[in-house]
Write an enzyme that holds these catalytic residues in place. Structure first.
Site, PDB file in Angstrom:
ATOM      1  N   GLU A  82       1.159  -4.803  11.121  1.00 50.47           N
ATOM      2  CA  GLU A  82       0.848  -3.377  11.018  1.00 50.47           C
ATOM      3  C   GLU A  82       1.755  -2.655  12.014  1.00 50.47           C
ATOM      4  O   GLU A  82       1.627  -2.848  13.229  1.00 50.47           O
ATOM      5  CB  GLU A  82      -0.618  -3.103  11.355  1.00 50.47           C
ATOM      6  CG  GLU A  82      -1.626  -3.720  10.399  1.00 50.47           C
ATOM      7  CD  GLU A  82      -1.876  -2.887   9.171  1.00 50.47           C
ATOM      8  OE1 GLU A  82      -1.178  -1.867   8.991  1.00 50.47           O
ATOM      9  OE2 GLU A  82      -2.765  -3.265   8.381  1.00 50.47           O
TER      10      GLU A  82
ATOM     11  N   ARG B 225      -3.292   4.775  -1.986  1.00 57.54           N
ATOM     12  CA  ARG B 225      -3.162   3.411  -1.470  1.00 57.54           C
ATOM     13  C   ARG B 225      -2.835   2.371  -2.556  1.00 57.54           C
ATOM     14  O   ARG B 225      -1.967   1.524  -2.378  1.00 57.54           O
ATOM     15  CB  ARG B 225      -4.463   3.008  -0.768  1.00 57.54           C
ATOM     16  CG  ARG B 225      -4.566   1.539  -0.362  1.00 57.54           C
ATOM     17  CD  ARG B 225      -5.944   1.262   0.208  1.00 57.54           C
ATOM     18  NE  ARG B 225      -6.216  -0.147   0.391  1.00 57.54           N
ATOM     19  CZ  ARG B 225      -6.144  -0.791   1.557  1.00 57.54           C
ATOM     20  NH1 ARG B 225      -5.765  -0.141   2.630  1.00 57.54           N
ATOM     21  NH2 ARG B 225      -6.451  -2.071   1.643  1.00 57.54           N
TER      22      ARG B 225
ATOM     23  N   HIS C  48       3.036  -3.776   6.803  1.00 57.16           N
ATOM     24  CA  HIS C  48       2.125  -2.654   6.563  1.00 57.16           C
ATOM     25  C   HIS C  48       2.235  -1.639   7.703  1.00 57.16           C
ATOM     26  O   HIS C  48       2.921  -1.864   8.697  1.00 57.16           O
ATOM     27  CB  HIS C  48       0.675  -3.152   6.519  1.00 57.16           C
ATOM     28  CG  HIS C  48       0.341  -4.017   5.359  1.00 57.16           C
ATOM     29  ND1 HIS C  48      -0.535  -3.630   4.368  1.00 57.16           N
ATOM     30  CD2 HIS C  48       0.748  -5.276   5.031  1.00 57.16           C
ATOM     31  CE1 HIS C  48      -0.651  -4.602   3.478  1.00 57.16           C
ATOM     32  NE2 HIS C  48       0.113  -5.612   3.867  1.00 57.16           N
TER      33      HIS C  48
ATOM     34  N   TYR D  49      -9.997  -6.848  10.878  1.00 58.06           N
ATOM     35  CA  TYR D  49     -11.250  -6.874  10.120  1.00 58.06           C
ATOM     36  C   TYR D  49     -11.200  -8.012   9.095  1.00 58.06           C
ATOM     37  O   TYR D  49     -10.152  -8.638   8.881  1.00 58.06           O
ATOM     38  CB  TYR D  49     -11.520  -5.551   9.397  1.00 58.06           C
ATOM     39  CG  TYR D  49     -10.364  -5.004   8.588  1.00 58.06           C
ATOM     40  CD1 TYR D  49      -9.858  -5.669   7.482  1.00 58.06           C
ATOM     41  CD2 TYR D  49      -9.786  -3.770   8.932  1.00 58.06           C
ATOM     42  CE1 TYR D  49      -8.812  -5.159   6.750  1.00 58.06           C
ATOM     43  CE2 TYR D  49      -8.728  -3.254   8.206  1.00 58.06           C
ATOM     44  CZ  TYR D  49      -8.245  -3.952   7.118  1.00 58.06           C
ATOM     45  OH  TYR D  49      -7.191  -3.442   6.388  1.00 58.06           O
TER      46      TYR D  49
ATOM     47  N   ASN E  57      -3.460  -5.949  -2.230  1.00 56.52           N
ATOM     48  CA  ASN E  57      -3.732  -6.872  -1.126  1.00 56.52           C
ATOM     49  C   ASN E  57      -5.187  -7.319  -1.080  1.00 56.52           C
ATOM     50  O   ASN E  57      -5.659  -7.815  -0.060  1.00 56.52           O
ATOM     51  CB  ASN E  57      -3.336  -6.231   0.210  1.00 56.52           C
ATOM     52  CG  ASN E  57      -3.145  -7.274   1.296  1.00 56.52           C
ATOM     53  OD1 ASN E  57      -2.584  -8.333   1.056  1.00 56.52           O
ATOM     54  ND2 ASN E  57      -3.612  -6.971   2.499  1.00 56.52           N
ATOM     55  N   ARG E  58      -5.903  -7.165  -2.163  1.00 56.40           N
ATOM     56  CA  ARG E  58      -7.212  -7.785  -2.364  1.00 56.40           C
ATOM     57  C   ARG E  58      -7.239  -8.556  -3.686  1.00 56.40           C
ATOM     58  O   ARG E  58      -8.300  -9.016  -4.110  1.00 56.40           O
ATOM     59  CB  ARG E  58      -8.333  -6.724  -2.391  1.00 56.40           C
ATOM     60  CG  ARG E  58      -8.447  -5.892  -1.130  1.00 56.40           C
ATOM     61  CD  ARG E  58      -8.871  -6.699   0.085  1.00 56.40           C
ATOM     62  NE  ARG E  58      -9.074  -5.839   1.239  1.00 56.40           N
ATOM     63  CZ  ARG E  58      -8.106  -5.467   2.084  1.00 56.40           C
ATOM     64  NH1 ARG E  58      -6.853  -5.883   1.874  1.00 56.40           N
ATOM     65  NH2 ARG E  58      -8.372  -4.692   3.123  1.00 56.40           N
TER      66      ARG E  58
ATOM     67  N   HIS F 106       0.853  -1.191   0.000  1.00 58.29           N
ATOM     68  CA  HIS F 106       0.000   0.000   0.000  1.00 58.29           C
ATOM     69  C   HIS F 106       0.889   1.241   0.000  1.00 58.29           C
ATOM     70  O   HIS F 106       1.751   1.412   0.862  1.00 58.29           O
ATOM     71  CB  HIS F 106      -0.941  -0.012   1.206  1.00 58.29           C
ATOM     72  CG  HIS F 106      -1.975  -1.087   1.134  1.00 58.29           C
ATOM     73  ND1 HIS F 106      -2.460  -1.740   2.241  1.00 58.29           N
ATOM     74  CD2 HIS F 106      -2.623  -1.623   0.062  1.00 58.29           C
ATOM     75  CE1 HIS F 106      -3.367  -2.640   1.862  1.00 58.29           C
ATOM     76  NE2 HIS F 106      -3.481  -2.579   0.544  1.00 58.29           N
ATOM     77  N   ALA F 107       0.641   2.115  -0.949  1.00 56.93           N
ATOM     78  CA  ALA F 107       1.595   3.155  -1.306  1.00 56.93           C
ATOM     79  C   ALA F 107       1.923   4.118  -0.175  1.00 56.93           C
ATOM     80  O   ALA F 107       3.077   4.501   0.011  1.00 56.93           O
ATOM     81  CB  ALA F 107       1.059   3.932  -2.513  1.00 56.93           C
ATOM     82  N   ARG F 108       0.924   4.533   0.576  1.00 59.83           N
ATOM     83  CA  ARG F 108       1.132   5.603   1.558  1.00 59.83           C
ATOM     84  C   ARG F 108       1.812   5.144   2.836  1.00 59.83           C
ATOM     85  O   ARG F 108       2.110   5.933   3.726  1.00 59.83           O
ATOM     86  CB  ARG F 108      -0.215   6.213   1.924  1.00 59.83           C
ATOM     87  CG  ARG F 108      -1.109   5.218   2.616  1.00 59.83           C
ATOM     88  CD  ARG F 108      -2.456   5.791   2.973  1.00 59.83           C
ATOM     89  NE  ARG F 108      -3.393   4.712   3.221  1.00 59.83           N
ATOM     90  CZ  ARG F 108      -4.193   4.205   2.301  1.00 59.83           C
ATOM     91  NH1 ARG F 108      -4.171   4.703   1.088  1.00 59.83           N
ATOM     92  NH2 ARG F 108      -5.005   3.207   2.570  1.00 59.83           N
ATOM     93  N   GLU F 109       2.085   3.854   2.968  1.00 54.91           N
ATOM     94  CA  GLU F 109       2.604   3.302   4.217  1.00 54.91           C
ATOM     95  C   GLU F 109       4.130   3.358   4.225  1.00 54.91           C
ATOM     96  O   GLU F 109       4.824   2.346   4.167  1.00 54.91           O
ATOM     97  CB  GLU F 109       2.055   1.889   4.400  1.00 54.91           C
ATOM     98  CG  GLU F 109       0.527   1.892   4.494  1.00 54.91           C
ATOM     99  CD  GLU F 109      -0.118   0.515   4.489  1.00 54.91           C
ATOM    100  OE1 GLU F 109       0.619  -0.492   4.529  1.00 54.91           O
ATOM    101  OE2 GLU F 109      -1.359   0.440   4.445  1.00 54.91           O
TER     102      GLU F 109
ATOM    103  N   TYR G 260      -0.831   1.298   9.595  1.00 53.10           N
ATOM    104  CA  TYR G 260      -0.442   1.436  10.974  1.00 53.10           C
ATOM    105  C   TYR G 260      -1.452   0.707  11.847  1.00 53.10           C
ATOM    106  O   TYR G 260      -2.525   0.375  11.383  1.00 53.10           O
ATOM    107  CB  TYR G 260      -0.401   2.926  11.374  1.00 53.10           C
ATOM    108  CG  TYR G 260      -1.737   3.653  11.343  1.00 53.10           C
ATOM    109  CD1 TYR G 260      -2.514   3.778  12.499  1.00 53.10           C
ATOM    110  CD2 TYR G 260      -2.251   4.186  10.164  1.00 53.10           C
ATOM    111  CE1 TYR G 260      -3.736   4.437  12.495  1.00 53.10           C
ATOM    112  CE2 TYR G 260      -3.480   4.840  10.142  1.00 53.10           C
ATOM    113  CZ  TYR G 260      -4.212   4.964  11.314  1.00 53.10           C
ATOM    114  OH  TYR G 260      -5.424   5.610  11.295  1.00 53.10           O
TER     115      TYR G 260
END
Length: 421
Positions: free
Chosen positions: A386, A243, A311, A363, A258-259, A185-188, A313
């Site tokens: 995370e 993301r 990942h 989740y 990741n889906r 995920h890009a923003r992480e 957070y």
């Protein structure tokens, strides 16, 4: 971490138009509101808001009573959201007052550290780096260190190489393997920083540190610090909170990698709407990035002992399953080893982690790396971490916490690797 980007079709087109002009998405005045459901009625209300109000951007899911839910809201929407939460009796407060200000401060810190380090040969592990800088570091390390090799495991839609580092003595073709997929995920941004530290520790302390020597003698380590180069680059140039990857569809850009794996593809916790941040793509492994991760695992059958996805957070360490609350047959062993890793991590600086199966700990999500690794490849020690923090800074973790995050995570990983060796 899941990040619903329900900003509305008109806004999405505006963002795409702005991006084509090279303009940076402006988050000035945008806030993060933290809400907490005290009962199942309030939890249901938050879930209704998430599914019905496309102007609200849920950074964390309303999945359990008492757990904090972070909602990114535009300046013009805040008062309406506050009234709505008040009407339902839901406690809430502003967690981040101005995302745009935080982004500006982040970039100023990056530039300041660059200026301070410009005459130094050593790589600055206490700063965030562009994809080009990350690849250059790996390639230079491979030139200087015989344990390290760098390879391309695929090519992205925007023609970037998916670059993986392998740390190996090369002495045993049957040696067990540990695979890391980072920053899908890009923003992480804290994810690649942490995974680069893994590479550095393994490569530079072999023969010096007894535990690391044991781990490099016992495993081949395959680490992809940025598994989403297109999205990661876009998060630097245009949209800090992006993301997905950057493959276009008929209406919007990007697929949530990741889906996009095969295990329960298209099920709960993934979207078939292209403009949503959890869009799963047209079919499993439609994306170059997910296919590359799959192929690395296939190419190293049956040697892969652990497959770990990094990942941010929330400070969580999780095992399969993500797509169902049912537990794997080997869950007790997964949990036992997880606990060892979490304890070693927490012992470093006192950072508190929760751990358990993905569906119950965070989740439901379908089509994930961790479920594919376990279900399709039979990898018992398949985990998703995370990293820091729990929402004070979220995706914009200050550079001052980069090293502590990397060191504590590495201590947890080392403890797990030593246990399963």
């Amino acid at each position: 971490m899941r990040f619903y980007y329900y900003v509305g079709i008109a806004t999405i087109f505006l963002l795409n138009f702005s991006s084509s002009l090279g303009e940076r998405v402006d988050y000035s005045g945008h806030k993060v509101v933290r809400a907490r459901a005290a009962n199942v009625v309030q939890l249901s209300y938050l879930r209704h808001l998430q599914s019905s109000d496309e102007t609200l951007d849920f950074w964390t899911d309303p999945y359990r009573v008492g757990k904090p839910v972070d909602i990114h809201v535009t300046p013009g929407k805040y008062e309406s959201l506050a009234r709505s939460l008040n009407s339902a009796g839901i406690q809430h407060h502003i967690k981040v007052d101005d995302i745009g200000k935080a982004e500006k401060e982040e970039r100023q810190t990056i530039e300041l550290r660059r200026e301070l380090a410009k005459n130094q040969k050593a790589f600055d592990f206490e700063n965030y780096h562009t994809y080009e800088e990350i690849v250059a570091y790996m390639e230079q390390l491979a030139l200087e260190n015989s344990l390290v090799s760098v390879s391309s495991i695929g090519t992205t839609f925007e023609n970037r190489s998916l670059t993986m580092a392998t740390i190996s003595t090369g002495s045993n073709p049957d040696k067990q393997v540990i695979v890391f997929e980072c920053a899908v995920h890009a923003r992480e941004w804290a994810a690649p920083s942490t995974c680069l530290w893994f590479i550095n520790e393994l490569a530079t302390k072999y023969g010096i540190d007894s535990e690391i020597t044991q781990l490099v003698d016992g495993f081949d380590w395959k680490i992809t610090p940025v598994t989403n180069p297109d999205g990661y680059t876009y998060s630097w140039t245009t949209d800090r909170l992006w993301r997905k990857n950057r493959k276009p569809s008929s209406t919007c850009y990007g697929v949530d990698i990741n889906r996009n794996f095969d295990t329960n593809f298209g099920g709960l916790g993934a979207s078939d709407i292209a403009c949503v941040d959890t869009y799963h793509g047209p079919y499993s492994f439609s994306e170059e990035e997910s296919s590359a991760v799959r192929d690395v695992l296939i190419a190293n059958r049956p040697r892969v002992k652990a497959a770990i996805s990094i990942h941010t957070y929330s400070q969580l360490w999780m095992s399969p399953y993500a797509y169902t609350h049912d537990l794997p047959l080997e869950y007790d062993e997964m949990l036992r080893v997880m606990a060892i890793g979490v304890q070693a991590l927490q012992n470093t600086y006192g950072t508190q982690y929760q751990y358990g199966n993905h569906a119950d700990t965070i989740y439901i999500a379908s089509g994930t790396t961790v479920d594919h690794a376990y279900s399709a490849e039979g990898i018992l020690y398949a985990y998703l971490l995370e990293l820091r923090d729990t929402g004070e800074f979220g995706f914009q973790l200050p550079a001052s916490q980069i090293m502590e995050t990397a060191i504590e995570t590495w201590n947890g990983i080392k403890a797990v690797a030593l246990e399963i060796l």
